[in-house]
Design a protein around this motif. Structure first.
Motif, PDB file in Angstrom:
ATOM      1  N   GLY A 122       0.833  -1.206   0.000  1.00  0.00           N
ATOM      2  CA  GLY A 122       0.000   0.000   0.000  1.00  0.00           C
ATOM      3  C   GLY A 122       0.859   1.243   0.000  1.00  0.00           C
ATOM      4  N   ASN A 123       0.360   2.293   0.609  1.00  0.00           N
ATOM      5  CA  ASN A 123       1.107   3.555   0.684  1.00  0.00           C
ATOM      6  C   ASN A 123       0.432   4.475   1.694  1.00  0.00           C
ATOM      7  OD1 ASN A 123      -0.559   3.458  -2.135  1.00  0.00           O
ATOM      8  ND2 ASN A 123      -0.877   5.455  -1.111  1.00  0.00           N
ATOM      9  N   TYR A 124       1.092   5.577   1.973  1.00  0.00           N
ATOM     10  CA  TYR A 124       0.525   6.559   2.900  1.00  0.00           C
ATOM     11  C   TYR A 124       0.836   7.958   2.415  1.00  0.00           C
ATOM     12  CZ  TYR A 124       5.302   6.682   4.863  1.00  0.00           C
ATOM     13  OH  TYR A 124       6.663   6.793   5.028  1.00  0.00           O
ATOM     14  N   GLY A 125       0.039   8.905   2.868  1.00  0.00           N
ATOM     15  CA  GLY A 125       0.314  10.315   2.644  1.00  0.00           C
ATOM     16  C   GLY A 125       0.924  10.918   3.888  1.00  0.00           C
ATOM     17  N   LEU A 126       1.642  12.022   3.722  1.00  0.00           N
ATOM     18  CA  LEU A 126       2.330  12.673   4.840  1.00  0.00           C
ATOM     19  C   LEU A 126       2.172  14.181   4.721  1.00  0.00           C
ATOM     20  CD1 LEU A 126       5.874  11.764   6.147  1.00  0.00           C
ATOM     21  CD2 LEU A 126       5.290  14.136   5.652  1.00  0.00           C
ATOM     22  N   TRP A 127       1.830  14.828   5.831  1.00  0.00           N
ATOM     23  CA  TRP A 127       1.721  16.286   5.839  1.00  0.00           C
ATOM     24  C   TRP A 127       2.048  16.815   7.230  1.00  0.00           C
ATOM     25  CZ3 TRP A 127      -2.345  12.948   6.021  1.00  0.00           C
ATOM     26  CH2 TRP A 127      -3.316  13.133   7.007  1.00  0.00           C
ATOM     27  N   LEU A 128       2.178  18.133   7.339  1.00  0.00           N
ATOM     28  CA  LEU A 128       2.595  18.781   8.579  1.00  0.00           C
ATOM     29  C   LEU A 128       1.434  19.555   9.196  1.00  0.00           C
ATOM     30  CD1 LEU A 128       5.953  20.298   7.261  1.00  0.00           C
ATOM     31  CD2 LEU A 128       5.532  17.981   8.110  1.00  0.00           C
TER      32      LEU A 128
END
Length: 220
Positions: free
Chosen positions: A125-131
């Motif tokens: 799968g995968n993931y998103g990343l943000w601050l």
């Protein structure tokens, strides 16, 4: 420049558009005692725990939701510092649709991150990343970012970090997009994880998620 004490930039220019007889060579740089370091909570681990296959969908992607990790950057003196992020598991990015902050169903590889392969070499799968929740020296600030090929003074507020280290993120006072010199900056890294349907995964044994990124500090 990346974590260096003495940096030099060399520029060569001619005196006219017709390649005149003289040219000027300039040496520029900054000597500084400032140094910064980053500290990640929980040893830098975002743990989704044990995920029972029986609780997952067999015919659709499975969104496992968001997690958060606090990070602190500390400098010995007020310093304009940014950071880049590189996905160390980019080859396993399944590019499944995932919400990244307010951006819905993102699939672009540069804004998503891999989490490893099954024993049968299926991308899990995968993931998103943000601050979020950035502060500098105790005051709420903007998180800002820019791509490496942008002009030096061109920064965007709320920029999502790229996974290929082609962007860098820094901090600015509220209402501004100009990088701010900080002594201590804190922020949260947020992730949203999605994995394939269990039919595609075809897992029979325990399988570890294996996401990893490298964060590199950059002095501005």
């Amino acid at each position: 420049m990346k974590k260096v004490i003495l940096a030099t930039a060399i520029a060569l220019c001619t005196t006219s558009a017709f390649a005149g007889e003289t040219a000027v060579l300039k040496i520029k740089g900054t000597l500084t005692n400032a140094a910064c370091s980053a500290d990640m909570s929980n040893g830098g681990v975002i743990d989704y725990g044990r995920i029972a296959l029986g609780s997952l969908k067999s015919d659709a992607n499975n969104v496992l939701g968001t997690k958060q990790l606090p990070i602190t950057i500390t400098c010995t003196a007020p310093t304009k510092v940014a950071f880049s992020i590189l996905d160390d598991r980019a080859d396993s990015n399944a590019q499944l649709p995932v919400d990244v902050d307010a951006n819905k169903n993102m699939t672009q590889k540069v804004y998503t991150y891999g989490v490893g392969l099954t024993a049968g070499n299926v991308k899990i799968g995968n993931y998103g990343l943000w601050l979020s929740n950035a502060t500098a020296d105790g005051v709420a600030v903007n998180s800002i970012g820019q791509n490496s090929d942008w002009a030096a003074d061109n920064w965007s507020i709320g920029y999502i970090p790229r996974s290929d280290a082609f962007s860098r993120n820094a901090f600015a006072t509220k209402g501004s997009s100009d990088p701010l010199a900080v002594t201590t900056a804190t922020f949260n890294v947020n992730t949203n994880l999605v994995i394939r349907d269990t039919t595609a995964l075809a897992i029979t044994d325990d399988t570890q998620l294996d996401g990893q990124v490298t964060m590199t500090l950059v002095y501005l």
